[in-house]
Design a protein around this motif. Structure first.
Motif, PDB file in Angstrom:
ATOM      1  N   VAL A 122       6.150   7.346  -8.040  1.00 38.32           N
ATOM      2  CA  VAL A 122       6.812   8.640  -7.953  1.00 38.32           C
ATOM      3  C   VAL A 122       6.099   9.650  -8.859  1.00 38.32           C
ATOM      4  O   VAL A 122       5.743  10.760  -8.434  1.00 38.32           O
ATOM      5  N   TRP A 123       5.895   9.261 -10.103  1.00 37.24           N
ATOM      6  CA  TRP A 123       5.199  10.141 -11.049  1.00 37.24           C
ATOM      7  C   TRP A 123       3.752  10.364 -10.611  1.00 37.24           C
ATOM      8  O   TRP A 123       3.258  11.504 -10.595  1.00 37.24           O
ATOM      9  N   HIS A 124       3.096   9.293 -10.212  1.00 37.04           N
ATOM     10  CA  HIS A 124       1.684   9.369  -9.846  1.00 37.04           C
ATOM     11  C   HIS A 124       1.483  10.209  -8.584  1.00 37.04           C
ATOM     12  O   HIS A 124       0.552  11.018  -8.496  1.00 37.04           O
ATOM     13  N   GLY A 125       2.388  10.023  -7.603  1.00 36.82           N
ATOM     14  CA  GLY A 125       2.279  10.797  -6.376  1.00 36.82           C
ATOM     15  C   GLY A 125       2.496  12.278  -6.614  1.00 36.82           C
ATOM     16  O   GLY A 125       1.764  13.122  -6.069  1.00 36.82           O
ATOM     17  N   GLY A 137      -1.628  -6.922 -10.515  1.00 40.47           N
ATOM     18  CA  GLY A 137      -2.902  -6.744  -9.823  1.00 40.47           C
ATOM     19  C   GLY A 137      -2.784  -5.813  -8.632  1.00 40.47           C
ATOM     20  O   GLY A 137      -3.638  -4.940  -8.418  1.00 40.47           O
ATOM     21  N   PHE A 138      -1.710  -5.972  -7.842  1.00 41.55           N
ATOM     22  CA  PHE A 138      -1.511  -5.108  -6.687  1.00 41.55           C
ATOM     23  C   PHE A 138      -1.280  -3.663  -7.129  1.00 41.55           C
ATOM     24  O   PHE A 138      -1.817  -2.731  -6.516  1.00 41.55           O
ATOM     25  N   ALA A 139      -0.487  -3.471  -8.176  1.00 44.20           N
ATOM     26  CA  ALA A 139      -0.216  -2.117  -8.666  1.00 44.20           C
ATOM     27  C   ALA A 139      -1.502  -1.435  -9.129  1.00 44.20           C
ATOM     28  O   ALA A 139      -1.736  -0.255  -8.833  1.00 44.20           O
ATOM     29  N   ILE A 140      -2.345  -2.177  -9.827  1.00 41.19           N
ATOM     30  CA  ILE A 140      -3.608  -1.602 -10.310  1.00 41.19           C
ATOM     31  C   ILE A 140      -4.512  -1.246  -9.138  1.00 41.19           C
ATOM     32  O   ILE A 140      -5.095  -0.154  -9.086  1.00 41.19           O
ATOM     33  N   ALA A 141      -4.620  -2.170  -8.168  1.00 39.33           N
ATOM     34  CA  ALA A 141      -5.498  -1.943  -7.018  1.00 39.33           C
ATOM     35  C   ALA A 141      -4.986  -0.791  -6.161  1.00 39.33           C
ATOM     36  O   ALA A 141      -5.741   0.123  -5.792  1.00 39.33           O
ATOM     37  N   HIS A 142      -3.698  -0.807  -5.854  1.00 39.11           N
ATOM     38  CA  HIS A 142      -3.130   0.187  -4.939  1.00 39.11           C
ATOM     39  C   HIS A 142      -3.111   1.581  -5.574  1.00 39.11           C
ATOM     40  O   HIS A 142      -3.615   2.552  -4.993  1.00 39.11           O
ATOM     41  N   SER A 143      -2.534   1.681  -6.756  1.00 38.55           N
ATOM     42  CA  SER A 143      -2.454   2.986  -7.420  1.00 38.55           C
ATOM     43  C   SER A 143      -3.820   3.447  -7.907  1.00 38.55           C
ATOM     44  O   SER A 143      -4.107   4.651  -7.910  1.00 38.55           O
ATOM     45  N   VAL A 145      10.094  -2.447  -8.139  1.00 40.02           N
ATOM     46  CA  VAL A 145      10.763  -1.176  -8.436  1.00 40.02           C
ATOM     47  C   VAL A 145       9.994  -0.400  -9.499  1.00 40.02           C
ATOM     48  O   VAL A 145       9.800   0.822  -9.371  1.00 40.02           O
ATOM     49  N   LEU A 146       9.536  -1.080 -10.534  1.00 33.37           N
ATOM     50  CA  LEU A 146       8.768  -0.406 -11.582  1.00 33.37           C
ATOM     51  C   LEU A 146       7.491   0.212 -11.015  1.00 33.37           C
ATOM     52  O   LEU A 146       7.112   1.333 -11.379  1.00 33.37           O
ATOM     53  N   HIS A 147       6.826  -0.533 -10.128  1.00 33.50           N
ATOM     54  CA  HIS A 147       5.610   0.000  -9.516  1.00 33.50           C
ATOM     55  C   HIS A 147       5.913   1.255  -8.716  1.00 33.50           C
ATOM     56  O   HIS A 147       5.178   2.256  -8.781  1.00 33.50           O
ATOM     57  N   HIS A 148       6.997   1.250  -7.955  1.00 32.61           N
ATOM     58  CA  HIS A 148       7.327   2.404  -7.126  1.00 32.61           C
ATOM     59  C   HIS A 148       7.831   3.588  -7.971  1.00 32.61           C
ATOM     60  O   HIS A 148       7.615   4.744  -7.591  1.00 32.61           O
ATOM     61  N   LEU A 149       8.479   3.307  -9.089  1.00 33.50           N
ATOM     62  CA  LEU A 149       8.862   4.401  -9.980  1.00 33.50           C
ATOM     63  C   LEU A 149       7.625   5.051 -10.587  1.00 33.50           C
ATOM     64  O   LEU A 149       7.557   6.282 -10.734  1.00 33.50           O
ATOM     65  N   THR A 184      14.941  12.653   0.474  1.00 33.18           N
ATOM     66  CA  THR A 184      14.289  12.264  -0.773  1.00 33.18           C
ATOM     67  C   THR A 184      12.797  12.529  -0.660  1.00 33.18           C
ATOM     68  O   THR A 184      12.187  12.266   0.390  1.00 33.18           O
ATOM     69  N   ARG A 185      12.199  13.032  -1.720  1.00 32.47           N
ATOM     70  CA  ARG A 185      10.768  13.330  -1.716  1.00 32.47           C
ATOM     71  C   ARG A 185       9.921  12.066  -1.728  1.00 32.47           C
ATOM     72  O   ARG A 185       8.733  12.105  -1.382  1.00 32.47           O
ATOM     73  N   HIS A 186      10.504  10.956  -2.131  1.00 33.39           N
ATOM     74  CA  HIS A 186       9.760   9.694  -2.205  1.00 33.39           C
ATOM     75  C   HIS A 186      10.524   8.599  -1.458  1.00 33.39           C
ATOM     76  O   HIS A 186      11.139   7.710  -2.067  1.00 33.39           O
ATOM     77  N   PRO A 187      10.504   8.647  -0.124  1.00 32.88           N
ATOM     78  CA  PRO A 187      11.282   7.690   0.667  1.00 32.88           C
ATOM     79  C   PRO A 187      10.847   6.239   0.491  1.00 32.88           C
ATOM     80  O   PRO A 187      11.681   5.330   0.552  1.00 32.88           O
ATOM     81  N   GLN A 188       9.561   5.997   0.253  1.00 40.84           N
ATOM     82  CA  GLN A 188       9.115   4.619   0.084  1.00 40.84           C
ATOM     83  C   GLN A 188       9.727   3.987  -1.168  1.00 40.84           C
ATOM     84  O   GLN A 188      10.084   2.811  -1.165  1.00 40.84           O
ATOM     85  N   MET A 189       9.836   4.772  -2.227  1.00 39.28           N
ATOM     86  CA  MET A 189      10.460   4.251  -3.445  1.00 39.28           C
ATOM     87  C   MET A 189      11.923   3.905  -3.176  1.00 39.28           C
ATOM     88  O   MET A 189      12.409   2.829  -3.565  1.00 39.28           O
ATOM     89  N   VAL A 190      12.640   4.798  -2.496  1.00 34.53           N
ATOM     90  CA  VAL A 190      14.054   4.561  -2.204  1.00 34.53           C
ATOM     91  C   VAL A 190      14.203   3.331  -1.313  1.00 34.53           C
ATOM     92  O   VAL A 190      15.064   2.478  -1.541  1.00 34.53           O
TER      93      VAL A 190
END
Length: 247
Positions: free
Chosen positions: A174-177, A29-35, A167-171, A135-141
């Motif tokens: 990366v693609w979405h960003g 739910g959070f991944a859907i709402a946030h992304s 981790v899956l959400h942040h990966l 890193t281009r995506h520091p939040q993921m790291v």
């Protein structure tokens, strides 16, 4: 024989508590709402303005995140104990060091705090300074490091499930960003992408990027360090406080 085998099966499946499924649902739910709100940002800003859309984004994301944090704290020891290393000498120090490093990536000074709070007009920036050189995506790291540290310390199936979901959400982010930055900046983003890397320090090792330490000499980084010290001090109180909330 049937009754005995059924009893054995029931005992072996007791660890799969309902909290595992609740956390999985919360993460999805959070991944859907946030992304989803991030994807709708250009459309939303055209209709209600950048500041109001930032407020809407915060009103959805922040309460969702608070619920996730409280639920995790209250159920972190649910399920199967996969390993137990809390009594191992040095492990607590390793976990705290990794956690501190994770926050340096999770909250880099390249983000404009006034824009996050909608005091200034929120914008989409194409950064290539400071921690973005690492890193281009520091939040993921940072999220990966945080998950490794806490999963190592707690060692339960519930914590492992939570970490895998985060981790899956942040990966995906990366693609979405990258996709959203490409749509906004086009060739400028392609050039920045060629000079940076998702994997930490890879672009530096390959000679595509160079660290400039003076870019880290900023008050915002001192603020992050102060936040880490404060979190270390209030961490036991935070856990006690969340335990009083029945989630």
């Amino acid at each position: 024989m049937f009754e005995e085998s059924t009893l054995i099966y029931m005992k072996s499946s007791d660890w799969l508590t309902s909290s595992h499924f609740v956390m999985a649902g919360l993460l999805i739910g959070f991944a859907i709402a946030h992304s989803g709100l991030a994807a709708l940002r250009p459309w939303g800003e055209q209709r209600i303005g950048a500041r109001l859309y930032r407020v809407l984004f915060a009103l959805v994301s922040l309460p969702f995140a608070v619920v996730l944090i409280i639920y995790f704290f209250n159920h972190r020891y649910d399920g199967l104990q996969l390993w137990q290393v809390q009594g191992t000498p040095g492990i607590q120090t390793v976990v705290w060091v990794l956690s501190a490093i994770s926050f340096l990536f999770l909250y880099p000074a390249t983000f404009n705090l006034l824009e996050i709070a909608a005091i200034q007009k929120p914008q989409v920036h194409l950064f290539e300074i400071g921690i973005i050189r690492i890193t281009r995506h520091p939040q993921m790291v940072g999220q990966v490091i945080w998950c490794v540290a806490h999963t190592l310390w707690i060692g339960t199936s519930f914590t492992l499930l939570t970490s895998v979901g985060l981790v899956l959400h942040h990966l995906f982010a990366v693609w979405h960003g990258d996709k959203r930055l490409l749509a906004r900046y086009g060739e400028a983003f392609e050039a920045a992408k060629a000079r940076t890397s998702v994997i930490p320090f890879l672009a530096i090792l390959q000679g595509r990027q160079h660290l400039k330490w003076e870019e880290f000499a900023r008050p915002a980084y001192l603020g992050v360090i102060g936040f880490i010290v404060l979190l270390w001090w209030v961490h036991p109180l935070l856990i006690q406080a969340t335990a009083t909330i029945n989630l």
